[in-house]
Motif scaffolding. Sequence first.
Motif, short mmCIF file in Angstrom:
data_model
loop_
_atom_site.label_atom_id
_atom_site.label_comp_id
_atom_site.label_asym_id
_atom_site.label_seq_id
_atom_site.Cartn_x
_atom_site.Cartn_y
_atom_site.Cartn_z
N ILE A 81 0.96 -1.34 -0.41
CA ILE A 81 -0.17 -0.13 0.06
C ILE A 81 0.58 1.22 0.30
CG2 ILE A 81 -1.42 1.15 1.06
CD1 ILE A 81 -3.05 -0.44 0.27
N THR A 82 0.57 2.51 -0.47
CA THR A 82 1.27 3.56 -0.34
C THR A 82 0.19 4.69 -0.70
OG1 THR A 82 2.96 2.74 -2.20
CG2 THR A 82 2.96 5.13 -2.29
N TRP A 83 0.58 5.78 -0.18
CA TRP A 83 0.03 6.77 0.04
C TRP A 83 0.83 7.83 -0.29
CZ3 TRP A 83 -4.26 7.35 3.88
CH2 TRP A 83 -5.25 5.72 5.04
N VAL A 84 -0.49 8.53 -1.84
CA VAL A 84 0.18 9.66 -2.66
C VAL A 84 -0.69 10.78 -2.15
CG1 VAL A 84 0.48 9.96 -4.85
CG2 VAL A 84 0.47 7.55 -4.09
N VAL A 85 0.00 12.19 -1.72
CA VAL A 85 -0.30 13.09 -0.74
C VAL A 85 0.27 14.20 -1.61
CG1 VAL A 85 0.27 14.42 1.25
CG2 VAL A 85 -0.61 11.40 1.50
N ASP A 86 -0.96 15.20 -1.97
CA ASP A 86 -0.65 16.45 -2.38
C ASP A 86 -0.20 17.15 -0.61
OD1 ASP A 86 0.03 18.98 -3.52
OD2 ASP A 86 -0.70 18.83 -4.87
N PRO A 87 -0.20 17.54 0.11
CA PRO A 87 -0.31 18.35 1.60
C PRO A 87 -1.43 19.67 1.29
CG PRO A 87 1.51 18.75 0.60
CD PRO A 87 0.82 18.03 -0.38
N ALA A 100 -9.55 28.34 -3.19
CA ALA A 100 -9.52 27.29 -3.79
C ALA A 100 -7.83 26.89 -3.81
CB ALA A 100 -9.32 27.32 -5.02
N TYR A 101 -8.20 25.53 -2.50
CA TYR A 101 -7.08 25.14 -2.13
C TYR A 101 -7.82 24.13 -1.71
CZ TYR A 101 -7.02 27.02 2.19
OH TYR A 101 -7.43 27.00 3.22
N SER A 102 -6.63 22.61 -1.72
CA SER A 102 -6.67 20.63 -0.87
C SER A 102 -5.77 20.88 -0.44
CB SER A 102 -7.21 20.81 -1.79
OG SER A 102 -7.16 20.03 -2.94
N VAL A 103 -6.65 19.36 0.67
CA VAL A 103 -4.90 18.41 0.93
C VAL A 103 -5.86 16.75 -0.22
CG1 VAL A 103 -4.40 16.90 2.39
CG2 VAL A 103 -4.92 19.97 2.76
N SER A 104 -5.45 16.60 -1.11
CA SER A 104 -5.70 15.39 -1.70
C SER A 104 -4.18 14.32 -1.26
CB SER A 104 -4.38 15.45 -2.91
OG SER A 104 -4.92 14.62 -4.14
N ILE A 105 -5.24 13.18 -0.97
CA ILE A 105 -4.64 12.05 -0.31
C ILE A 105 -5.58 10.67 -0.99
CG2 ILE A 105 -4.43 10.71 1.59
CD1 ILE A 105 -4.38 12.63 3.51
N ALA A 106 -3.75 9.63 -1.97
CA ALA A 106 -4.91 8.78 -2.74
C ALA A 106 -4.08 7.61 -1.59
CB ALA A 106 -4.69 8.66 -3.79
N VAL A 107 -5.08 6.12 -1.81
CA VAL A 107 -4.35 5.75 -1.47
C VAL A 107 -4.55 4.81 -2.69
CG1 VAL A 107 -4.92 3.52 0.60
CG2 VAL A 107 -5.84 5.89 1.29
N VAL A 108 -2.92 3.29 -2.96
CA VAL A 108 -3.05 3.21 -3.70
C VAL A 108 -2.13 1.91 -3.50
CG1 VAL A 108 -3.09 5.23 -5.40
CG2 VAL A 108 -1.32 3.68 -4.73
N GLU A 109 -2.69 0.58 -4.59
CA GLU A 109 -1.79 -0.55 -4.19
C GLU A 109 -1.50 -0.74 -5.36
OE1 GLU A 109 -4.16 -3.93 -2.49
OE2 GLU A 109 -5.59 -3.76 -4.40
N GLY A 110 0.00 -1.91 -5.80
CA GLY A 110 0.78 -2.38 -6.58
C GLY A 110 1.41 -1.41 -6.72
N THR A 111 2.40 -1.41 -8.38
CA THR A 111 3.88 -0.84 -8.40
C THR A 111 3.42 0.97 -8.36
OG1 THR A 111 3.59 -0.59 -10.72
CG2 THR A 111 4.44 -2.35 -9.93
N VAL A 120 -7.45 2.59 -4.06
CA VAL A 120 -7.83 1.91 -2.70
C VAL A 120 -9.05 2.52 -2.48
CG1 VAL A 120 -7.79 0.57 -0.90
CG2 VAL A 120 -6.01 0.31 -2.77
N ALA A 121 -8.36 3.94 -2.23
CA ALA A 121 -9.45 5.03 -1.70
C ALA A 121 -8.90 6.82 -1.64
CB ALA A 121 -9.47 4.45 0.49
N ALA A 122 -9.24 7.35 -1.14
CA ALA A 122 -9.15 8.82 -2.35
C ALA A 122 -9.80 9.63 -1.13
CB ALA A 122 -9.05 8.90 -3.26
#
Length: 263
Positions: A81-87, A100-111, A120-122
């Motif tokens: 599992i990897t967390w891909v983040v733009d703070p 107009a700004y945001s916190v972006s968090i994605a959860v992904v699996e694989g390479t 997986v989730a966002a």
Amino acid sequence: MTLAVDLGALAADIAVEAGDLAARRRAEGVSLAATKSTLADIVTDADREVEQLIRDRLAAERPDDGFLGEESGAGEGSSGITWVVDPIDGTVNYAYGIPAYSVSIAVVEGTPEPDAWEGVAAAVYGPALGELFTAVRGEGAVFRGERLAVTSETPAGALLATGFGYDPATHDGDLATVRRVMTMARDLRRIGSAALDLSYVAAGRMDGFFERGLKPWDFAAGRILVEEAGGLVSRIDTDAPRPLLFAGGADVHARLGALLVEG
């Protein structure tokens, strides 16, 4: 609950905490910590502090997971599992006081490659408006308890969102792309946060989105949101310095693709 649901809940909780920290720091006044690709592409001390908060939370709760963040780079994990983040996605808006700004968090699996991993989730959180968009694989995308769905019809033309690169050398090409796409558009919006743009496509607030040069943390969470809301997201020219991403419901996605591939 399934692991994906648990990860989605954690992503949402961290996004809100991180976004609230960003909002507090904005109220206190921001300072420039450095520049990125060009002088116009700034990074604030708050970006780094917010990303560190996210990393600290994940280190405590998911220590075996990987991490890919805009400010602190990549860290390998052993869980798959990897967390891909733009703070803070939309840092220039943030620095100028535009909400107009945001916190972006994605959860992904694989390479750790955006066209190879599986979402997986966002969670995308816009602190200024208190808006949280979430998605879990197979469970749909949600905003304030309601399932989201991309628009399916655009009889008056598609309301589209886009963004431009910070390097002035890229502006002519980006404007040429806009000219091609405007043949199918009702109007165009330039908000300044790709994560919010994609969230708005998922919510039906926008019909489609396109932009060159996005980094994985810019679109990872938004792509999951759009796909879980029934839309499509594609990337082309992935071997070029500035790949092109476009998204929308099936009809808008197809029409965007036809116009963009032409160019």
